[in-house]
Design a protein around this motif. Structure first.
Motif, mmCIF file in Angstrom:
data_model
loop_
_atom_site.group_PDB
_atom_site.id
_atom_site.type_symbol
_atom_site.label_atom_id
_atom_site.label_comp_id
_atom_site.label_asym_id
_atom_site.label_seq_id
_atom_site.Cartn_x
_atom_site.Cartn_y
_atom_site.Cartn_z
ATOM 1 N N PHE A 196 29.986 40.094 46.637
ATOM 2 C CA PHE A 196 31.237 40.099 46.121
ATOM 3 C C PHE A 196 31.229 39.407 44.589
ATOM 4 C CE2 PHE A 196 33.274 39.748 50.537
ATOM 5 C CZ PHE A 196 32.998 41.228 50.689
ATOM 6 N N TRP A 197 30.383 38.384 44.345
ATOM 7 C CA TRP A 197 30.350 37.936 43.121
ATOM 8 C C TRP A 197 30.081 38.898 41.912
ATOM 9 C CZ3 TRP A 197 28.318 32.333 42.256
ATOM 10 C CH2 TRP A 197 28.296 31.908 41.027
ATOM 11 N N LEU A 251 35.678 43.911 37.006
ATOM 12 C CA LEU A 251 36.578 43.416 36.183
ATOM 13 C C LEU A 251 36.175 43.749 34.630
ATOM 14 C CD1 LEU A 251 37.643 40.131 37.722
ATOM 15 C CD2 LEU A 251 38.954 42.226 37.711
ATOM 16 N N SER A 303 29.691 42.061 42.198
ATOM 17 C CA SER A 303 30.721 43.163 42.321
ATOM 18 C C SER A 303 31.711 43.103 41.382
ATOM 19 C CB SER A 303 30.982 43.883 43.666
ATOM 20 O OG SER A 303 29.802 44.129 44.215
ATOM 21 N N LEU A 304 32.462 41.691 41.544
ATOM 22 C CA LEU A 304 33.610 41.525 40.904
ATOM 23 C C LEU A 304 33.563 41.542 39.394
ATOM 24 C CD1 LEU A 304 36.464 40.208 41.216
ATOM 25 C CD2 LEU A 304 35.537 38.111 41.080
ATOM 26 N N GLN A 305 32.476 40.979 39.073
ATOM 27 C CA GLN A 305 32.327 40.853 37.571
ATOM 28 C C GLN A 305 32.100 42.238 37.000
ATOM 29 O OE1 GLN A 305 32.291 37.722 36.794
ATOM 30 N NE2 GLN A 305 32.485 37.356 38.789
ATOM 31 N N ALA A 313 36.424 35.096 45.761
ATOM 32 C CA ALA A 313 35.481 36.146 46.231
ATOM 33 C C ALA A 313 34.281 35.334 46.902
ATOM 34 C CB ALA A 313 34.828 36.941 45.097
ATOM 35 N N TYR A 369 40.496 33.705 36.276
ATOM 36 C CA TYR A 369 39.177 34.360 36.483
ATOM 37 C C TYR A 369 38.508 33.369 37.422
ATOM 38 C CZ TYR A 369 40.572 35.861 31.854
ATOM 39 O OH TYR A 369 41.128 36.432 30.671
ATOM 40 N N ALA A 426 39.578 33.648 41.019
ATOM 41 C CA ALA A 426 39.199 35.050 41.451
ATOM 42 C C ALA A 426 37.649 35.260 41.953
ATOM 43 C CB ALA A 426 39.287 36.336 40.498
ATOM 44 N N LEU A 427 36.916 34.393 41.183
ATOM 45 C CA LEU A 427 35.306 34.223 41.539
ATOM 46 C C LEU A 427 35.187 33.242 42.876
ATOM 47 C CD1 LEU A 427 32.296 34.578 41.152
ATOM 48 C CD2 LEU A 427 32.243 32.512 39.523
#
Length: 212
Positions: free
Chosen positions: A161-162, A169, A164-166, A60, A53, A56-57
């Motif tokens: 990006f930060w 997922l 939107s990724l959260q 991004a 995780y 991924a963060l």
């Protein structure tokens, strides 16, 4: 933590977020943040596979930082190389464990095995169900994205990006919902702080947000 070592991942995820929020990379230099990342991910890999995780963060955020530099016309090959080396330090640190390459390979193997009927399917590894109480979390997450888009002219790529990724997922994987809540906290705190200018009410709102 004996039965739930993923609690270490929640802790390290929050530590990574704090580090990224405090990190101030500038053109041509990124500082010694790679040391912090190397130590953090080396420790993280010893406890739980949730370091994926964090990777991924981090990925991004670094991509967003590069795009922000492009938008501001300050991106150079040297700066891009230093950003890449900063992220590379975290990846290399994952191999510093008693099992070598098996630790970095584990989350990938688990991801590939989700659709394998021969494996025991763990409920919390399933896709996020579109029902209560996850619907409430989804609504709040999407509302938060909406509030960020209102000020899109001031929004940076790394923030976009930060957040939107959260959200993505969390909608995709039920196990990630808890991490998504933690990952969206900085944006929620900033949005809550704009609701009122009265110090007392701001404290009440922040306290209620923390409890929720």
């Amino acid at each position: 933590v004996r039965f739930r070592p993923d609690l270490f991942s929640v802790l390290f995820f929050a530590v990574l977020m704090e580090g990224l929020l405090r990190w101030k990379p500038a053109p041509h230099r990124v500082g010694h943040f790679w040391i912090f990342l190397a130590v953090l991910f080396c420790l993280w890999a010893q406890f739980h596979g949730g370091w994926a995780y964090g990777i991924a963060l981090l990925g991004a955020y670094l991509v967003g930082e590069a795009l922000d530099a492009v938008r501001e016309r300050i991106l150079t090959f040297r700066y891009l190389a230093k950003l890449s080396l900063t992220g590379g330090a975290a990846l290399v640190a994952l191999f510093l464990n008693p099992y070598g390459w098996k630790v970095p390979w584990f989350p990938i193997k688990s991801l590939l095995g989700f659709g394998n009927p021969a494996l025991v399917q763990i409920v919390e590894w399933d896709r996020t169900p579109f029902r209560w109480p996850y619907l409430a979390l989804m609504a709040v997450a999407l509302l938060l994205i909406g509030t960020l888009l209102v000020g899109w002219r001031r929004l940076t790529w790394k923030e976009t990006f930060w957040a939107s990724l959260q959200v993505f997922l969390s909608l995709y994987w039920v196990r990630y919902v808890a991490y998504g809540v933690v990952g969206l906290t900085p944006f929620g705190a900033r949005a809550a702080g704009k609701l009122t200018r009265r110090p007392l009410w701001r404290k009440i709102i922040c306290a209620l947000s923390l409890v929720i």
